[in-house]
Design a protein around this motif. Sequence first.
Motif, short mmCIF file in Angstrom:
data_model
loop_
_atom_site.label_atom_id
_atom_site.label_comp_id
_atom_site.label_asym_id
_atom_site.label_seq_id
_atom_site.Cartn_x
_atom_site.Cartn_y
_atom_site.Cartn_z
N GLU A 316 0.61 -89.21 -16.67
CA GLU A 316 1.15 -90.46 -17.23
C GLU A 316 0.25 -90.96 -18.36
O GLU A 316 -0.97 -90.93 -18.26
CB GLU A 316 1.25 -91.51 -16.14
CG GLU A 316 1.84 -92.83 -16.61
CD GLU A 316 1.86 -93.88 -15.53
OE1 GLU A 316 2.16 -95.04 -15.84
OE2 GLU A 316 1.55 -93.54 -14.37
N ILE A 317 0.89 -91.42 -19.43
CA ILE A 317 0.15 -91.93 -20.60
C ILE A 317 0.47 -93.41 -20.79
O ILE A 317 1.63 -93.79 -20.91
CB ILE A 317 0.53 -91.14 -21.86
CG1 ILE A 317 0.20 -89.65 -21.68
CG2 ILE A 317 -0.19 -91.71 -23.09
CD1 ILE A 317 0.75 -88.76 -22.77
N GLU A 318 -0.56 -94.24 -20.80
CA GLU A 318 -0.41 -95.67 -21.06
C GLU A 318 -0.75 -95.92 -22.52
O GLU A 318 -1.77 -95.43 -23.02
CB GLU A 318 -1.35 -96.47 -20.16
CG GLU A 318 -1.24 -97.97 -20.35
CD GLU A 318 -2.29 -98.74 -19.55
OE1 GLU A 318 -2.24 -99.99 -19.56
OE2 GLU A 318 -3.17 -98.09 -18.94
N THR A 319 0.11 -96.65 -23.24
CA THR A 319 -0.07 -96.83 -24.67
C THR A 319 -0.17 -98.30 -25.06
O THR A 319 0.11 -99.20 -24.27
CB THR A 319 1.10 -96.19 -25.44
OG1 THR A 319 2.32 -96.87 -25.08
CG2 THR A 319 1.22 -94.72 -25.14
N TYR A 320 -0.55 -98.52 -26.34
CA TYR A 320 -0.59 -99.87 -26.90
C TYR A 320 0.79 -100.23 -27.45
O TYR A 320 1.32 -99.53 -28.34
CB TYR A 320 -1.61 -99.95 -28.03
CG TYR A 320 -3.04 -99.92 -27.57
CD1 TYR A 320 -3.68 -101.08 -27.16
CD2 TYR A 320 -3.77 -98.74 -27.56
CE1 TYR A 320 -5.00 -101.07 -26.74
CE2 TYR A 320 -5.09 -98.71 -27.14
CZ TYR A 320 -5.70 -99.87 -26.73
OH TYR A 320 -7.01 -99.85 -26.31
N ILE A 325 -0.08 -94.64 -29.34
CA ILE A 325 -1.55 -94.66 -29.31
C ILE A 325 -1.99 -94.91 -27.87
O ILE A 325 -1.59 -95.89 -27.26
CB ILE A 325 -2.11 -95.74 -30.25
CG1 ILE A 325 -1.73 -95.42 -31.70
CG2 ILE A 325 -3.63 -95.84 -30.11
CD1 ILE A 325 -2.12 -96.50 -32.69
N ALA A 326 -2.79 -93.99 -27.34
CA ALA A 326 -3.09 -94.00 -25.90
C ALA A 326 -4.21 -94.96 -25.54
O ALA A 326 -5.23 -95.05 -26.23
CB ALA A 326 -3.45 -92.60 -25.45
N LYS A 327 -3.98 -95.66 -24.41
CA LYS A 327 -5.04 -96.43 -23.74
C LYS A 327 -5.69 -95.57 -22.67
O LYS A 327 -6.91 -95.49 -22.57
CB LYS A 327 -4.45 -97.66 -23.06
CG LYS A 327 -4.08 -98.82 -23.90
CD LYS A 327 -3.62 -99.94 -22.98
CE LYS A 327 -3.20 -101.17 -23.73
NZ LYS A 327 -2.75 -102.23 -22.79
N THR A 328 -4.84 -94.97 -21.83
CA THR A 328 -5.32 -94.10 -20.76
C THR A 328 -4.39 -92.90 -20.63
O THR A 328 -3.20 -92.98 -20.98
CB THR A 328 -5.37 -94.83 -19.40
OG1 THR A 328 -4.04 -95.11 -18.95
CG2 THR A 328 -6.17 -96.12 -19.49
#
Length: 444
Positions: A316-320, A325-328
Amino acid sequence: MKTFLGELYGSIPLEIRFGRQFGIHKALLEKFENGSEQYKQDYIYNKILETLIFAEKHIPYYQKTFAEHGVSSKDFKAIEDIAKFPTLSKADIKKNLDSLYTDVRYKPVAHYTGGSLSTPTKFYLAANSRAKEKVYNNYIFTKIGYKYRTPTVLLKGREISIPEKEIYWEYEPIDNYFLLSNNYLNSDKFPLMYEKAKAFRPKFFFGYPSAVLSFVKMSKRYGLEPIGIEGIILASETCYPDEIEIIKGFFKNAKVLSLYGNSERDVIGYRVGERYNLLGSYAAMRVVDGEIVTTSFDNFVMPFINRKSGDFATGEIETYGKSDIAKTVGNIEGRTKDFLVSEDNRLVSITTMCGGQHLPLEDIDAIQYIQEEPGVVTVLVEDPNHRVDIAKVKEGMHKLVRDGIDFRVKVVDKIEKTFRGKRVICKQALDVEKIRLEKESRQN
C-alpha cells in the motif's frame, strides 16, 4: 596521530564542520516534520517549482526535453502536475551528461551511482550537498536512539583488509566507526574480527543486510555470543521481513532500522516498523507503475526531475493529496545481494564491487559478472566504442576484493538483457547456499 586528529575533527560541532547549510537544512527538516498537512504540500510544491525553474533556465537538456513535451514551469500549478513532465532514465543521463549540469551556482563534483551496479552512471553534485545528507541521516538514526559518534561497527563501504598483515578492520575516528572487511566475514578470520569488534564495545551496527546476516551466521557457527548492541541500521540492499527477524532474533532487544537512499541524493526514507517513511522535505518520490521516480530538491548543479531509479515500491502506498508523491510505502526492493565465490569459498557480496574511485566508469556502459568455478569470474564490460582500458578495470576489481578471485575482463559491444528488459548483474552458476552449508559443516 591519525586517530588523534580524526577524533579532534569529529568533536567539532557539525554546524561548524559543514557550515551554514547544515543549520539551514536542519531547521527546514524540523519545521516540515512538525508542520500541518497543508504546510507539507505547500513546501513540496515550492521545492519542485524551484527545481523546475532552475532547470529550464540553466540546464540545456531540460530546456530541450520540456520544449519537446510542450511543458514549462508555468504548467506546474499543483504537486500532482509533476506527472506532466518527462522522465529521466539512466540511459538519458549517460547520453546527455554534458548538457545536464551547470556551474552557475556551485562547483560540480563528480560522483558515481552505487546502487544499480550493472549500469554505473556518472553524475554531479555540489560539494555542500554533504551537509544536507548528514542532517537527514542523523535525524533518521535517532529513530532507534543513535546519537552522532556513538561507537558503531560499520559493515559497508570500501574494502579495508590487508591480508598479508592479518588486518581485516580499520578504525575511522571522525564518525567513531569500526570497519570490518565484508570480504572476510565468511572466512576463518571471522573469530579474530569478532573479538576486535567486541573490544570496540559498539552500541550500534551499520551495514549491508547481507553483511549483517553474515555476521550473525558466522557468530552462530563459531558459538560466539551476540555483541550487546542497542540497534542495527541496514542500508544499500533490499532487506526482507524474514531476514530482519533473523537479525532481531540474534541481537536480542536491539532495534532495527532500514535506511533507503541513493548516491544521487534525490530520495531518502526509513523503516522501523512495517512501512517505509519517506521524508518529503528532502525530495519528491513518486511511484509510477511500481517504479520509484524521484525529483531532487536543493540540487543547483545537476537537478534530477522524474528520474527513474530502477528501484520498486510494493504494498500500500500513502500519498500527498491528489498526487502520486509518496508519504509511506510498504516495502522497497532495489539493490542486489548476489555473491561471488572466492578460491577459498569465501562469499563476496556483489555490492562490494561498487567502487567508482577504482574503476574507469566514465568509459563503461554496463557490467556483468559471470562465474562457473570458485575463484574465477568473467567480467563483461559493455563498451561499443572500445574506449575502456581492460588493465585498469582488472586492477580496480582486485583493489575492491584484494585477493581470492581472478577477474577475467572482456569488452563487449552489448550485454543482453532479460526478456523484460532488465539487466542481470551476476550470472552465478555455483550453488552459493550449498557452498555456504558445506563450509559450515567442515568447520563444525
